[in-house]
Design a protein around this motif. Sequence first.
Motif, PDB file in Angstrom:
ATOM      1  N   LYS A 194       0.818  -1.215   0.000  1.00 31.80           N
ATOM      2  CA  LYS A 194       0.000   0.000   0.000  1.00 31.80           C
ATOM      3  C   LYS A 194       0.851   1.264   0.000  1.00 31.80           C
ATOM      4  N   LEU A 195       2.142   1.121   0.314  1.00 33.09           N
ATOM      5  CA  LEU A 195       3.004   2.286   0.444  1.00 33.09           C
ATOM      6  C   LEU A 195       3.512   2.761  -0.919  1.00 33.09           C
ATOM      7  N   ASN A 196       3.563   4.077  -1.081  1.00 29.79           N
ATOM      8  CA  ASN A 196       4.069   4.698  -2.298  1.00 29.79           C
ATOM      9  C   ASN A 196       5.383   5.404  -2.009  1.00 29.79           C
ATOM     10  N   SER A 197       6.325   5.316  -2.932  1.00 34.58           N
ATOM     11  CA  SER A 197       7.609   5.994  -2.749  1.00 34.58           C
ATOM     12  C   SER A 197       7.436   7.501  -2.895  1.00 34.58           C
ATOM     13  N   ILE A 198       8.192   8.254  -2.107  1.00 28.74           N
ATOM     14  CA  ILE A 198       8.090   9.714  -2.144  1.00 28.74           C
ATOM     15  C   ILE A 198       8.810  10.254  -3.376  1.00 28.74           C
ATOM     16  N   ARG A 199       8.316  11.382  -3.887  1.00 28.15           N
ATOM     17  CA  ARG A 199       8.971  12.059  -4.997  1.00 28.15           C
ATOM     18  C   ARG A 199       9.785  13.250  -4.504  1.00 28.15           C
ATOM     19  N   ARG A 200       9.323  13.834  -3.406  1.00 25.30           N
ATOM     20  CA  ARG A 200      10.054  14.962  -2.825  1.00 25.30           C
ATOM     21  C   ARG A 200      11.259  14.464  -2.025  1.00 25.30           C
ATOM     22  N   PHE A 201      12.284  15.285  -1.938  1.00 25.16           N
ATOM     23  CA  PHE A 201      13.441  15.057  -1.068  1.00 25.16           C
ATOM     24  C   PHE A 201      14.217  13.786  -1.417  1.00 25.16           C
ATOM     25  N   LYS A 202      14.129  13.326  -2.670  1.00 27.15           N
ATOM     26  CA  LYS A 202      14.845  12.114  -3.047  1.00 27.15           C
ATOM     27  C   LYS A 202      16.357  12.313  -2.954  1.00 27.15           C
ATOM     28  N   ASP A 203      16.810  13.582  -3.053  1.00 27.63           N
ATOM     29  CA  ASP A 203      18.237  13.858  -2.918  1.00 27.63           C
ATOM     30  C   ASP A 203      18.683  13.877  -1.457  1.00 27.63           C
TER      31      ASP A 203
END
Length: 479
Positions: A403-412
């Motif tokens: 159910k969890l989605n990977s974040i797009r923000r703060f990937k760096d």
Amino acid sequence: MAKPIQVKAGPTKAFFVRMLTRDIDLADAILDLLDNCVDGIVRSMNDSDSRAGRSGNGKPYDGFWAKIIAKPDCFEIWDNCGGIPQDIAEEYAFMLGRPDLKRDADVETVGMYGIGMKRAVFKMGERCVVTSQPESGQYKVEITPEWLQEDSNWNLELSKTPKTQKFKENGTKIVVTELHKGIRHQFQKSATFLEDLGKEIERHYALLLEKGFRVSLNGTKINPVELSVLTPKINKRDKSPQIEPYIFVGEFDDVQVELTVGFYRPLIKEQELEESLLKSTRDHAGWTIICNERVVLYNDKTPKTGWGTRGVPSFHNQFISIAGVVSFRSKNSMKLPLNTTKRGIDTSSDVYHIVLEFMQDGLKKFTSFTNDWKRREDQTKKDFDSLVSRKPTELLKAVDKSKLNSIRRFKDKGSGQFYSPNLPKPVEKERQARLCFLADKAEIALISEYYFGNSTTDRSDVGRRCFDESLIRAKEAGE
């Protein structure tokens, strides 16, 4: 050319002690001593994995304890948390500062500056005896009023002592006497300080107490406050909306983060907002922040935890059903978003700024839900009846990873995953309108007794019954 004359530039002990203790509350000083006890447990578990969960009941701190005695003539804290190794005591445990920043590099402690024990002792009194029994044997170190006045001598004497029957397990006992006048007053039974201190321990060590650590204050066992959120009893196979918590897990700059926010109780009704139970209900709302298993901020409702910022409404009593917990863990305590007292958040922390955005995202979900169902709270009863209360730690262990989605923000900056629930929304009916008016409480009670046989029926039910009865009569008159 004359030889330069040496000018004294060192601090006096009196000045150093006064400045060291000036800006710390007595409760925080005592909690620093308890933090040292817990750090001792963590070190001993790190040294010997068999010590962790030794009871076999899944509670890694079971069997460890700390006993606090606070009376007008003496303060005492005694634990069985492993003791202070003698080489550590000789080198820097009693120094006013922490020279070895690499110590505890592989352990999740909250020790940061190396001043907690000394600051607490100086805050309370002028004489102290520290007796410790590590694996290497028992010893004691004494701080006296004379030593505090002697500016030329900053060393203390460590004396080996024979093992006593009192120390059946390795640990440390700190006894402070010749207490300052203000401290003696706060330790009196008639003062409120000890009651407040008990509440602080309930909150600050909630997770550790749940995991088996035992703390007593003047002989009374301290029980943890409950940190929980509501979640469905079972996962639905379909994707129809249901009330679920918002979840975020991630790691940034060697700091592991776990975040859960949702409802801990059903939505509050207008009638409850007017009643005396409001304060006790409000006390359970807001954000609780945890660093290395210590609660450093409890049920906060201010902008520092996202309320009233970035599109989140300021806290209002209609939001008292919302509660969230954020846990930060790191083996480098300096990277945790802690302030210097370890009882609050360093809002300038880069890690905290990142996590704060996810805290705000979660808050928006549940403040919007609350606003959508305002004055229609009864219609959510079925949804809330299907929920159970769970501790965030239990919830995160059982979460469906798919159910969890990977974040797009703060990937760096690091990595993370989140789950943002699809919450139920009310069906808008154009024909419906709200009917609201004020009436005398005694008259409402009278009508409640007439229709329901008691005077305590929910006011909305009383109003609905009155409307239904009037509607029947109006329809009959029109036929």
